[in-house]
Design a protein around this motif. Structure first.
Motif, short mmCIF file in Angstrom:
data_model
loop_
_atom_site.label_atom_id
_atom_site.label_comp_id
_atom_site.label_asym_id
_atom_site.label_seq_id
_atom_site.Cartn_x
_atom_site.Cartn_y
_atom_site.Cartn_z
N VAL A 1 -5.64 -5.11 -2.29
CA VAL A 1 -5.70 -3.66 -2.13
C VAL A 1 -6.60 -3.29 -0.95
CG1 VAL A 1 -6.53 -1.51 -3.18
CG2 VAL A 1 -5.17 -3.11 -4.53
N SER A 2 -7.72 -3.95 -0.85
CA SER A 2 -8.65 -3.67 0.25
C SER A 2 -8.00 -3.94 1.60
CB SER A 2 -9.91 -4.53 0.08
OG SER A 2 -10.79 -4.32 1.15
N ALA A 3 -7.35 -5.08 1.73
CA ALA A 3 -6.67 -5.42 2.99
C ALA A 3 -5.54 -4.43 3.27
CB ALA A 3 -6.14 -6.84 2.93
N ALA A 4 -4.78 -4.09 2.24
CA ALA A 4 -3.67 -3.15 2.41
C ALA A 4 -4.17 -1.79 2.87
CB ALA A 4 -2.88 -3.02 1.11
N ARG A 5 -5.24 -1.30 2.30
CA ARG A 5 -5.78 0.00 2.70
C ARG A 5 -6.24 -0.01 4.15
NH1 ARG A 5 -9.21 1.60 -2.67
NH2 ARG A 5 -7.42 2.36 -3.87
N THR A 6 -6.89 -1.10 4.55
CA THR A 6 -7.34 -1.22 5.94
C THR A 6 -6.15 -1.21 6.88
OG1 THR A 6 -9.31 -2.46 5.28
CG2 THR A 6 -8.60 -2.69 7.58
N LEU A 7 -5.13 -1.97 6.55
CA LEU A 7 -3.93 -2.03 7.40
C LEU A 7 -3.22 -0.67 7.46
CD1 LEU A 7 -2.60 -5.53 6.40
CD2 LEU A 7 -3.31 -4.82 8.69
N ILE A 8 -3.05 -0.05 6.31
CA ILE A 8 -2.36 1.24 6.26
C ILE A 8 -3.11 2.28 7.09
CG2 ILE A 8 -1.78 3.15 4.71
CD1 ILE A 8 -1.12 0.92 2.59
N ALA A 9 -4.44 2.23 7.07
CA ALA A 9 -5.24 3.16 7.87
C ALA A 9 -4.97 3.00 9.37
CB ALA A 9 -6.73 2.97 7.58
N ILE B 1 1.68 -2.21 -1.70
CA ILE B 1 2.25 -3.38 -1.03
C ILE B 1 3.69 -3.52 -1.51
CG2 ILE B 1 2.11 -5.88 -0.71
CD1 ILE B 1 -0.90 -5.67 -1.35
N PRO B 2 4.65 -3.10 -0.71
CA PRO B 2 6.04 -3.22 -1.14
C PRO B 2 6.42 -4.67 -1.46
CG PRO B 2 5.88 -1.81 0.80
CD PRO B 2 4.53 -2.44 0.60
N LEU B 3 7.10 -4.84 -2.57
CA LEU B 3 7.55 -6.15 -3.01
C LEU B 3 9.03 -6.26 -2.66
CD1 LEU B 3 5.84 -6.17 -6.52
CD2 LEU B 3 4.91 -6.99 -4.34
N VAL B 4 9.36 -7.20 -1.79
CA VAL B 4 10.73 -7.37 -1.33
C VAL B 4 11.20 -8.77 -1.70
CG1 VAL B 4 10.52 -5.66 0.50
CG2 VAL B 4 9.97 -8.05 0.98
N PRO B 5 12.53 -8.98 -1.74
CA PRO B 5 13.05 -10.25 -2.25
C PRO B 5 12.87 -11.47 -1.35
CG PRO B 5 14.85 -8.80 -1.64
CD PRO B 5 13.59 -8.01 -1.51
N ASP B 6 12.85 -11.26 -0.02
CA ASP B 6 12.81 -12.44 0.85
C ASP B 6 12.24 -12.08 2.22
OD1 ASP B 6 14.93 -11.13 2.23
OD2 ASP B 6 16.41 -12.18 1.02
N LEU B 7 12.13 -13.10 3.07
CA LEU B 7 11.54 -12.92 4.39
C LEU B 7 12.35 -11.96 5.26
CD1 LEU B 7 9.33 -13.69 6.38
CD2 LEU B 7 10.67 -15.73 6.98
N LEU C 1 5.22 -9.54 -12.04
CA LEU C 1 4.95 -8.67 -13.19
C LEU C 1 3.54 -8.08 -13.14
CD1 LEU C 1 6.60 -10.70 -16.09
CD2 LEU C 1 7.32 -8.47 -15.22
N ALA C 2 2.57 -8.90 -12.78
CA ALA C 2 1.18 -8.43 -12.71
C ALA C 2 1.02 -7.35 -11.64
CB ALA C 2 0.25 -9.60 -12.43
N LEU C 3 1.62 -7.56 -10.48
CA LEU C 3 1.50 -6.58 -9.40
C LEU C 3 2.18 -5.27 -9.76
CD1 LEU C 3 2.14 -8.90 -6.32
CD2 LEU C 3 -0.06 -8.07 -7.19
N ARG C 4 3.32 -5.36 -10.41
CA ARG C 4 4.03 -4.15 -10.83
C ARG C 4 3.30 -3.43 -11.98
NH1 ARG C 4 8.98 -3.93 -8.27
NH2 ARG C 4 9.74 -5.91 -7.47
N ALA C 5 2.68 -4.19 -12.85
CA ALA C 5 1.98 -3.61 -14.00
C ALA C 5 0.83 -2.70 -13.58
CB ALA C 5 1.46 -4.72 -14.92
N ILE C 6 0.19 -3.04 -12.47
CA ILE C 6 -0.92 -2.19 -12.00
C ILE C 6 -0.50 -1.29 -10.85
CG2 ILE C 6 -2.66 -3.84 -12.79
CD1 ILE C 6 -3.09 -4.49 -9.76
#
Length: 115
Positions: free
Chosen positions: A64-72, A99-105, A88-93
């Motif tokens: 989350v910290s890295a994502a916020r820095t990048l988004i800024a 951080i968008p979760l995508v299926p592949d590279l 599941l853990a990432l979606r649960a919170i």
């Protein structure tokens, strides 16, 4: 595999992979390196989590910290390839909202405009 692997650095993005058990003991040691690799270039990050065995709340906070820095700085972070339990853990919170979760590279590159 080391906890953090720099897969590719281009002029458009940085591709990193985290692996292993990302608990407080291991995350504390790698947090500075991860944060530096992910944010210093201020470019989009593709973050492969397919090798992560365990991710605690401390490691999620690191993301989350890295994502916020990048988004800024107008640079998104996107995560292709995850183990089902990590997904599941990432979606649960609701981390997938940051951080968008995508299926592949290919989808990750498209998401950040590097396709």
């Amino acid at each position: 595999m080391p906890p953090l692997d720099v897969i590719e650095v281009t002029d458009r993005y940085t591709h990193l992979a985290l692996a292993g058990r990302l608990d407080i003991r291991r995350s504390t040691r790698s947090k500075l390196r991860f944060t530096s690799e992910a944010t210093v270039r201020r470019k989009p990050v593709i973050l492969d989590l397919s090798g992560v065995e365990l991710m605690t709340s401390y490691a999620m906070g690191m993301l989350v910290s890295a994502a916020r820095t990048l988004i800024a700085h107008g640079a998104p972070i996107v995560a292709p390839r995850r183990q089902p339990h990590v997904d599941l853990a990432l979606r649960a919170i609701a981390l997938d909202r940051v951080i968008p979760l995508v299926p592949d590279l290919a989808a990750a590159k498209q998401q950040i405009g590097a396709a």
